[in-house]
Design an enzyme around this catalytic site. Structure first.
Site, PDB file in Angstrom:
ATOM      1  N   ASP A  40       0.869  -1.177   0.000  1.00 59.81           N
ATOM      2  CA  ASP A  40       0.000   0.000   0.000  1.00 59.81           C
ATOM      3  C   ASP A  40       0.904   1.224   0.000  1.00 59.81           C
ATOM      4  O   ASP A  40       1.684   1.437   0.939  1.00 59.81           O
ATOM      5  CB  ASP A  40      -0.884   0.013   1.242  1.00 59.81           C
ATOM      6  CG  ASP A  40      -1.930  -1.096   1.218  1.00 59.81           C
ATOM      7  OD1 ASP A  40      -2.215  -1.607   0.121  1.00 59.81           O
ATOM      8  OD2 ASP A  40      -2.448  -1.449   2.293  1.00 59.81           O
ATOM      9  N   ASP A  84     -13.870  -4.248  -1.816  1.00 59.30           N
ATOM     10  CA  ASP A  84     -13.656  -3.897  -0.404  1.00 59.30           C
ATOM     11  C   ASP A  84     -14.976  -3.997   0.362  1.00 59.30           C
ATOM     12  O   ASP A  84     -15.665  -2.993   0.570  1.00 59.30           O
ATOM     13  CB  ASP A  84     -13.111  -2.467  -0.280  1.00 59.30           C
ATOM     14  CG  ASP A  84     -11.745  -2.305  -0.911  1.00 59.30           C
ATOM     15  OD1 ASP A  84     -10.913  -3.212  -0.744  1.00 59.30           O
ATOM     16  OD2 ASP A  84     -11.508  -1.282  -1.581  1.00 59.30           O
TER      17      ASP A  84
END
Length: 588
Positions: free
Chosen positions: A285, A443
């Protein structure tokens, strides 16, 4: 076409030794079904020269027609100490001493470019003269008569056969993505170092062996049926897998083509490859910290800031350095997720593009990048399509792109209207680059219910009841980094994006993110059973046993982790060794 020339970083390259063009050389006759030659749009005639006078032994001619990630092939060639000359005209093909054609994307657009530029005829002429040639992926498929991708489309017609789509009804996931084994059909020098090692495939279409093309086949691969993994005839080679993405084994394939008399520069680790391996993926990330530096971070249920008075962004290292280390540690893929705010100008995100460019110079496994891939207008009002954004990521070194929020909106619209507009980022990119190049990142957040009939979305009976004893849950999809819930479930979204052109699903879980208690098996089983494309399990890994659990109890094709690798709590190699000991095939 991306025109770039790399200067060799090595001054000790073994000189290239010319391939035989004596009486041992084969004559190539273009395959002519029903005795009718293929017609090309170009009307130019070509006379083939034996070789270019004074050609440099360290120069490789590269046919880059402008689609997909050819940077990886360039970097692999540079890594091996060779320079590159780009094809600009058909004559460049005819003058080449050795030619590499790394075809990427869909069959029809590639043939259209080759025909319009007069390169199809030149390519056929070059190959028919038994000149040193290496086709990669689509560069193999285009040699056949035709393809069923985008309707019946004529190929170069050099090899008998039609390129068709994998048959998912045989219980396989399409696209074929991952590390698989080769069955060598005949001795061919470029495959000498492969042995029992895995090589990397990513494709939805394949050519099948037949009596008419059997003399060309140098290896096959088992996926549902046996398909053609490589061909060789004289000095002409082509491979369906990606050597530039197959680690040291793949580099050895390129090295042996570029320099046939080269020996092994290092002892390769021999594997026990027998089938498609489960993949272990390292995720980074990436975002800017408060000082403006691009760092790798990791969230706790998507919160990436430290619980300190300064509340600074959690910094776990530099993206390029970590990607290189994970490649050395044995990661099967590296995934970058750009979580810097929610940019209004993704093409202006030069640091992230630079990360891809630098990482791809020394990381020879697939790279995926996500974040900001959508249509947008810049501050001056200029419109950029998601296809343009994705193209820039591909040119910078990405092999696959990951779409998040934009895919949710597209799926909602599709389920509402029942119409595929062809305008969504998902549809645009998969049409040009193939669905194997498009990952949809989901998500979801768990929503407990007492009665599964109380909601319109697919529910599951959960292993661990909710806070009020609820036995069922559905998984609500979110956008904007988990901050906004949407009226669509993970099951419904997965089914919709598969129909819209997704080739793979990255399945996260907000509830499990950063907890280290294991993947959400209920969620992963729900989605992986619902679709026929590969599913990557993500969120929650904290121990090697969690990887075994997700592969044994679900149909996940790969498992992804971040924090446990960044913090060195669980090494990638330890995960793979454990999986292997448990009888789960992995690339070692």
């Amino acid at each position: 076409m991306e025109a770039a020339s790399f200067t060799s970083a090595s001054s000790t390259t073994t000189p290239f030794s010319s391939y035989s063009s004596t009486s041992q050389s084969l004559r190539f006759l273009r395959y002519k079904p029903n005795a009718k030659p293929l017609n090309y749009k170009s009307s130019r005639s070509f006379s083939v020269r034996a070789s270019a006078t004074g050609a440099d032994d360290s120069v490789v001619t590269l046919l880059d027609y402008g689609a997909g990630n050819v940077r990886s092939v360039r970097n692999a060639i540079k890594h091996l100490g060779f320079d590159i000359k780009d094809v600009q005209t058909p004559q460049d093909i005819l003058k080449a001493k050795r030619l590499i054609f790394p075809g990427v994307g869909a069959f029809a657009p590639a043939m259209d470019v080759l025909n319009k530029k007069g390169m199809a005829e030149a390519l056929c002429a070059y190959i028919e003269q038994d000149r040193p040639f290496l086709g990669i992926c689509l560069g193999l498929q285009l040699l056949f008569e035709s393809s069923e991708e985008n309707g019946q489309v004529k190929g170069l017609g050099l090899i008998p056969g039609v390129v068709g789509r994998f048959d998912s009804s045989k219980g396989i996931r399409v696209p074929h993505i991952g590390w698989n084994a080769l069955e060598i059909a005949k001795d061919t020098q470029i495959l000498d170092d492969v042995g029992n090692s895995h090589v990397y495939f990513v494709h939805s279409y394949r050519a099948m062996p037949s009596d008419e093309n059997r003399e060309w086949i140098s290896s096959t691969c088992k996926y549902g049926d046996d398909f053609i993994a490589s061909i060789q005839r004289g000095n002409v080679h082509a491979v369906q897998f990606h050597p530039e993405k197959s680690g040291d084994v793949g580099l050895s394939v390129l090295r042996r083509f570029l320099n046939p008399k080269s020996g092994r520069t290092q002892k390769l680790v021999q594997g026990n490859a027998s089938k498609l391996a489960k993949r272990v993926i390292a995720c980074l990330d990436v975002r800017t910290n408060d000082k403006g530096d691009l760092v790798v971070t990791k969230g706790d249920q998507y919160d990436v800031r430290e619980n300190t008075e300064e509340n600074e962004v959690r910094n776990l290292g530099k993206p390029v350095d970590l990607a290189g280390q994970y490649y050395k540690d044995g990661a099967d893929e590296v995934s970058f997720l750009n979580i810097t705010a929610f940019r209004d100008f993704p093409l202006g995100d030069l640091p992230m593009l630079q990360v891809l460019r630098y990482a791809s110079e020394n990381v020879f496994v697939p790279l995926t990048v996500g974040g900001g891939i959508r249509d947008f207008k810049d501050a001056n009002g200029r419109y950029y399509s998601s296809l343009e954004v994705a193209s820039e990521y591909f040119r910078s070194g990405a092999d696959k792109i990951s779409i998040g929020s934009d895919a949710v909106y597209a799926a909602e619209e599709y389920l509402k209207s029942g119409v595929k507009t062809g305008k969504s980022s998902l549809e645009q990119i998969s049409r040009v680059y193939g669905n194997q190049a498009v990952v949809v990142s989901i998500d979801p957040r768990r929503v407990y219910v007492k009665d599964p009939k109380a909601v319109e979305f697919r529910t599951v009976k959960v292993r661990n009841p909710g806070p009020n004893g609820e036995e069922y849950a559905w998984y609500q999809c979110t956008v904007s980094g988990g901050r906004e819930g949407r009226p669509i479930g993970a099951y419904e979204l997965a089914k919709a994006v598969e129909e819209l052109g997704a080739g793979e699903i990255l399945l996260n879980c907000i509830d499990c993110d950063g907890q280290g208690k294991g993947f959400d098996i209920d969620l992963i089983k729900l989605v992986s059973d619902a679709v026929s494309i590969p599913v990557i399990a993500s969120s929650g890994a904290g121990a090697v046993e969690h990887f075994t659990e997700v592969f044994r109890e679900t149909n996940a094709s790969a498992a992804l982790a971040a924090g446990i690798f960044h913090r060195k709590e669980v090494p990638i190699q330890a995960v793979k060794e454990h999986l292997s000991e448990e009888g789960i095939e992995v690339r070692m």
